[in-house]
Each structure stands twice: as structure tokens, then as C-alpha cells.
Design an enzyme around this catalytic site. Structure first.
Site, short mmCIF file in Angstrom:
data_model
loop_
_atom_site.label_atom_id
_atom_site.label_comp_id
_atom_site.label_asym_id
_atom_site.label_seq_id
_atom_site.Cartn_x
_atom_site.Cartn_y
_atom_site.Cartn_z
N ASP A 1 3.16 6.72 2.68
CA ASP A 1 3.78 5.83 1.69
C ASP A 1 5.30 5.92 1.82
O ASP A 1 5.83 6.83 2.46
CB ASP A 1 3.34 6.24 0.28
CG ASP A 1 3.62 5.16 -0.75
OD1 ASP A 1 3.94 4.02 -0.37
OD2 ASP A 1 3.50 5.45 -1.95
N HIS B 1 -2.61 -5.00 1.72
CA HIS B 1 -1.68 -4.59 0.66
C HIS B 1 -0.23 -4.91 1.02
O HIS B 1 0.52 -5.44 0.19
CB HIS B 1 -1.85 -3.10 0.38
CG HIS B 1 -0.94 -2.55 -0.67
ND1 HIS B 1 -0.82 -3.12 -1.92
CD2 HIS B 1 -0.10 -1.47 -0.67
CE1 HIS B 1 0.05 -2.42 -2.63
NE2 HIS B 1 0.51 -1.42 -1.90
FE1 N7H Z 1 1.93 -0.02 -2.51
N1 N7H Z 1 -0.14 3.97 -0.83
O1 N7H Z 1 0.47 4.85 -1.44
O2 N7H Z 1 -1.06 4.17 -0.08
N2 N7H Z 1 1.88 0.86 -0.67
N3 N7H Z 1 0.55 1.27 -3.21
N4 N7H Z 1 2.11 -0.83 -4.39
N5 N7H Z 1 3.42 -1.23 -1.86
C1 N7H Z 1 2.56 0.45 0.44
O3 N7H Z 1 5.56 0.50 3.43
C2 N7H Z 1 -0.15 2.20 -2.50
C3 N7H Z 1 1.34 -0.54 -5.47
C4 N7H Z 1 4.14 -2.15 -2.63
O4 N7H Z 1 7.54 -4.07 2.33
C5 N7H Z 1 2.14 1.22 1.57
O5 N7H Z 1 5.62 2.28 2.19
C6 N7H Z 1 -1.25 2.71 -3.29
C7 N7H Z 1 1.66 -1.40 -6.58
C8 N7H Z 1 5.18 -2.74 -1.83
O6 N7H Z 1 5.84 -4.04 3.70
C9 N7H Z 1 1.23 2.12 1.13
C10 N7H Z 1 -1.16 2.10 -4.51
C11 N7H Z 1 2.65 -2.24 -6.11
C12 N7H Z 1 5.05 -2.19 -0.56
C13 N7H Z 1 1.06 1.91 -0.30
C14 N7H Z 1 -0.04 1.21 -4.47
C15 N7H Z 1 2.93 -1.87 -4.74
C16 N7H Z 1 3.94 -1.26 -0.61
C17 N7H Z 1 2.60 1.02 3.03
C18 N7H Z 1 -1.99 2.27 -5.74
C19 N7H Z 1 3.37 -3.36 -6.82
C20 N7H Z 1 5.95 -2.47 0.65
C21 N7H Z 1 3.68 1.96 3.42
C22 N7H Z 1 -2.71 3.35 -6.00
C23 N7H Z 1 2.83 -4.08 -7.78
C24 N7H Z 1 5.42 -3.64 1.44
C25 N7H Z 1 5.06 1.53 2.99
C26 N7H Z 1 6.34 -3.94 2.59
C27 N7H Z 1 3.51 -0.53 0.49
C28 N7H Z 1 0.25 2.64 -1.21
C29 N7H Z 1 0.38 0.46 -5.52
C30 N7H Z 1 3.89 -2.47 -3.94
C31 N7H Z 1 0.53 3.13 2.04
C32 N7H Z 1 -2.33 3.68 -2.87
C33 N7H Z 1 1.03 -1.37 -7.96
C34 N7H Z 1 6.21 -3.74 -2.29
#
Ligand code: N7H
Length: 422
Positions: free
Chosen positions: A147, A284
């Protein structure tokens, strides 16, 4: 590690006095704009109820903040508040101390110091302990994915890396260039934080990947399971973007900041609106940052994420039974100047909106990871590259335990002469 200490203000006069005299100089200046979080630091945010308790009734210009997160239950796709941590359903959470430290001893010492100063002027409502995962899972969340890779780049504050979306500082900071909302002078320089406790059903997620493994030619069962997980995220576990390496993780890309975010989903000879052979529309990262799917590129609906896992590692009994029996997940935190343009926008208008990204030949369905359909099963399309119109019905692997919206004021507002300490 990070401790989220949620409290009620029970004696405003005493609280303000302590804030001005002893607390404010322990607070770390918001480093939101630089995208870097200090190692040992204290941050302090207030809910709208907290500001009211302090006698501050100014309109900060953010309707979601003013109404509180409970008001957004339906907009976020939560199935009501039955799964919520009880404290988040009340009006008693007035503030949060976020204490970041290298060890739990350092964090509890700092928290104890704050509590000693504040004495009976506050009462603890709820505490969430969040920890980085051990060993090679450091910086990976509980599903195993890395992440914190892609963040927007704040114009004028940072040198941008290839692939970062360049945003105006006002997208994150109240009153900064690019924020056209009217704000009280004292609040300028602060930021809104959306906090969400998102439980993750890891054994169920892994079992689902196994049952629905996408076995491409030459793939083992385990590789097929891994592949479906990667398709749901848009990145492999190590962070390699599928858009750059669709069939296998590539550490030389994942570990190179010049390359690991440098993609737009556009490829010559491939149709951006129909070809999901690299990265599914419902993944995602494509749902939460559509890049070239929106023209011109969206520079408004961005957030700075600062999330951290909470809860213990999965036990072997949980893995064997394919069932979560202990609470674990992500302490999701995002910063933005306007919640309805940032976190809420991404959740409601992108992750949960089945026709997003726009202009596609086939509807994407829900964000395969965070898309929420009020507790009902969700369909995501395009996950199987061999049959891109196939939909998969997904249970909720991410379950909302609620949260709250906070205003993190500029340090000047916390000092003796500042608005909040007066
Ligand atoms: Fe997400 N994770 O921890 O596995 N997220 N996220 N997220 N997320 C991203 O680029 C995850 C949640 C965004 O610019 C990655 O850092 C999990 C919410 C945005 O390409 C991973 C949960 C919201 C991005 C995860 C969660 C977002 C992003 C890829 C819930 C907004 C950047 C690695 C449990 C409403 C997208 C990275 C980009 C990326 C995870 C929640 C938003 C691995 C597990 C609720 C904007």
C-alpha cells in the site's frame, strides 16, 4: 505503529487552557502536503461536535464534515450502522489524537503525557491500535498487497514522480491555492481527514481467490489465485502495476519509483474503452484513480492516503477454517480539503458507481475491493481476461466498522492566541 485515541471534551475551559499551554507544541505541523509522515509525532483533529464543544461554530465550508460521517452511511454504501464501532454512532467523539511512534512503549508514553496534561477535561471514547505488519509484510496490508505507492503530487511542494497526478495544494489544504471555498481565516492551512475502520476478511478473500482462480496457460492453481487478486487490485502484491506487467509481478518495476506508477491505461493498438486484458475497469486502482479514462485528467477528486493496518496476523485456525474470527483491517485515513470531493466522492461516485469509469463498452460494476452495495453482494466485471464481459459476484471482503470526519487545524490555531485555545 499508530494509536488513534478518540475522546470527548468534558471540560472545555480546562481543555483550551491545556491546549494553549502544553499540548500545542507537542503537535507536529501537518506534513500532509509533503506526503511524508514523521516517525514519532502527535496530530490532533476535531469533529464538528468537538468544535461546538469548544464554542467554535464557524462554518468551515465542508458540508460532510458539518453533518458528520453517520449522515453519509447511505452515500458510502454501508448497510446502516449495525457493524459500526458503537462510539462512531454517537456524538461523543469530539477529537482524535493520532500518535505515531516506532514502538508501542513510545506511543503509550506520549499518550500518557497528553492524558496527564488534559486530566478530566477529556474522556476516552475509543482507542484503535494500528501496527505495520511484521517481516516481509512491512508496508503491505492484510490481504498482502503493498500500500501507499500512488499519491497525488502537490504542485510547488514536491518533485513529482512519473505517473503522479499533479494537483493544486488547495485540493488537500483549506485556503491554499486552488481551494475556492470560503473558509474562516484561522482554519486556513488545516486539512479534513476522513477516518474509516475497514475490517478485512482475509481468509474468506483467499478462499474466494482459490475457488475462482484464473488459470492462464502455464499457471498453477496458486498462480491463478494470485492473478485474480491482482486483477481485483490492478497491482500485484509487490506493487507491480498490471498495466505494465499484466501476467506476472516484476520486482524491477515494483521497486523503481520512476516506473511503478508510470502508466495511464493507454496502449497503442489497444482500445481504452473495451480492452481490459491488462487492467480491469473494476480494479481498485482504476476505480479510485481513472487516469486517462477521464479526459482531461481529473485533478480535483484526489486524496492523500495515510492508512495503516490494525489487528493481528491471520491465525492458522482462521486460514484452515476460511473464516475470520478476529477483527483486523485497515485504519484508513485520507486528507483532503473537501470530503465530498475527496474520500466520499471516490467511494460514492467512483467505487460504488457501476457505470464508472465512463464511456466504456461494458459497465465495470463495483470496485472489486471497496465497492459497497449496502451489504448486498456486488458484481464486478472484466476480472477474467479470457471472458471480459463475465461478471463475478463478490461478497464483502471489506466491511465498514464506521468512522468519523475530523478537521486537523493548522498549529497556529492551537497555540495560546489561536482560535481553539482562546
Ligand atoms: Fe485503496 N490496500 O491497502 O491493499 N489501495 N485500499 N482505498 N486506494 C490502493 O497505489 C486498500 C480505500 C485509493 O493512484 C492500493 O498505494 C484496501 C478507500 C486510491 O493508482 C492498495 C482498502 C479509498 C489509491 C490499496 C482500501 C481508497 C488506492 C495500491 C480497504 C477511497 C491510489 C497501491 C480495506 C475511497 C490509486 C497504491 C492510484 C490504492 C489498499 C481502501 C483509495 C494495495 C485494502 C476506502 C486513491
Amino acid at each position: 505503529m499508530r494509536t488513534f485515541f478518540f475522546f470527548e471534551i468534558t471540560n472545555a475551559t480546562q481543555f483550551k487552557q491545556q491546549l494553549g499551554q502544553n499540548i500545542h507544541d507537542r503537535i507536529t505541523t501537518a506534513t500532509v502536503a509533503s506526503g511524508q509522515l514523521p516517525n514519532a509525532a502527535v496530530n490532533l483533529g476535531f469533529t464538528v461536535d468537538g468544535l461546538k464543544a469548544l464554542g467554535v461554530t464557524d462554518n468551515l465550508g465542508d458540508r460532510s464534515f458539518s453533518n458528520g460521517q453517520v449522515n453519509d452511511v447511505s452515500a458510502m454504501g454501508d448497510p446502516g450502522t449495525t457493524n459500526w464501532v458503537q462510539a462512531f454512532t454517537t456524538k461523543n467523539i469530539h477529537g482524535v489524537f493520532v500518535v505515531a511512534a516506532n514502538t508501542s512503549d513510545d506511543a503509550s508514553t506520549e499518550l500518557q503525557t497528553l492524558q496527564n496534561f488534559l486530566g478530566s477535561s477529556i474522556s476516552e471514547q475509543y482507542t484503535l491500535q494500528a501496527n505495520e505488519r511484521p517481516g516481509d509484510q512491512l508496508a503491505h496490508e492484510h490481504f498482502g498487497f503493498k500500500d501507499g505507492i500512488s499519491q497525488p503530487c502537490v504542485q510547488g511542494f514536491q518533485n513529482c514522480l512519473p505517473g503522479q497526478t499533479v494537483i493544486a495544494p488547495g485540493v488537500l489544504i483549506l485556503g491554499a491555492q486552488g481551494d475556492s471555498t470560503s473558509r474562516p481565516t484561522w482554519a486556513k492551512g488545516g486539512s479534513m481527514m476522513a477516518f474509516r475502520q475497514l475490517q478485512q476478511h482475509v481468509p474468506e478473500f483467499n478462499a474466494f481467490l482459490n475457488q475462482n482462480a484464473i488459470i492462464m496457460p502455464g499457471f498453477s492453481q496458486a498462480q491463478g489465485a494470485e492473478f485474480l487478486g491482482a486483477r481485483m487490485f490492478g497491482r500485484w502484491k509487490d506493487g507491480t502495476p498490471l498495466d505494465l506487467s499484466p501476467l506476472a509481478a516484476d520486482p524491477s518495476i515494483a521497486n523503481d519509483p520512476q516506473r511503478n506508477n508510470n502508466f495511464t491505461f493507454v496502449h497503442s493498438g489497444s482500445n481504452l474503452n473495451s480492452d481490459q486484458s491488462r487492467c480491469p475497469f473494476s480494479s481498485h486502482i482504476r476505480k479510485t484513480n481513472p487516469r486517462a479514462d477521464i479526459q482531461p485528467e481529473n485533478t480535483v477528486n484526489h486524496i492523500m492516503r495515510s492508512s495503516i493496518p490494525y489487528g493481528p496476523e491471520v491465525t492458522s485456525a482462521e486460514s484452515q477454517g476460511n473464516k475470520t474470527t478476529t477483527d483486523r483491517g485497515l485504519a484508513f485515513s485520507s486528507y483532503q480539503s473537501q470530503i465530498s470531493n475527496g474520500f466520499l466522492f471516490q467511494q460514492q461516485n467512483w467505487a460504488n458507481l457501476q457505470s464508472f469509469p465512463p464511456g466504456k463498452n461494458e459497465s465495470a460494476g463495483f470496485d472489486a475491493i471497496i465497492g459497497a452495495n449496502k451489504g448486498k453482494p456486488r458484481q464486478s466485471f472484466g476480472l477474467d481476461p479470457r471472458d471480459q464481459s463475465k461478471g463475478l459476484t463478490l461478497p464483502d471482503f471489506v466491511v465498514s466498522k464506521g468512522g468519523a470526519y475530523f478537521f486537523f487545524p493548522p498549529v497556529s490555531a492551537l497555540a495560546t492566541a489561536g482560535q481553539l485555545a482562546k
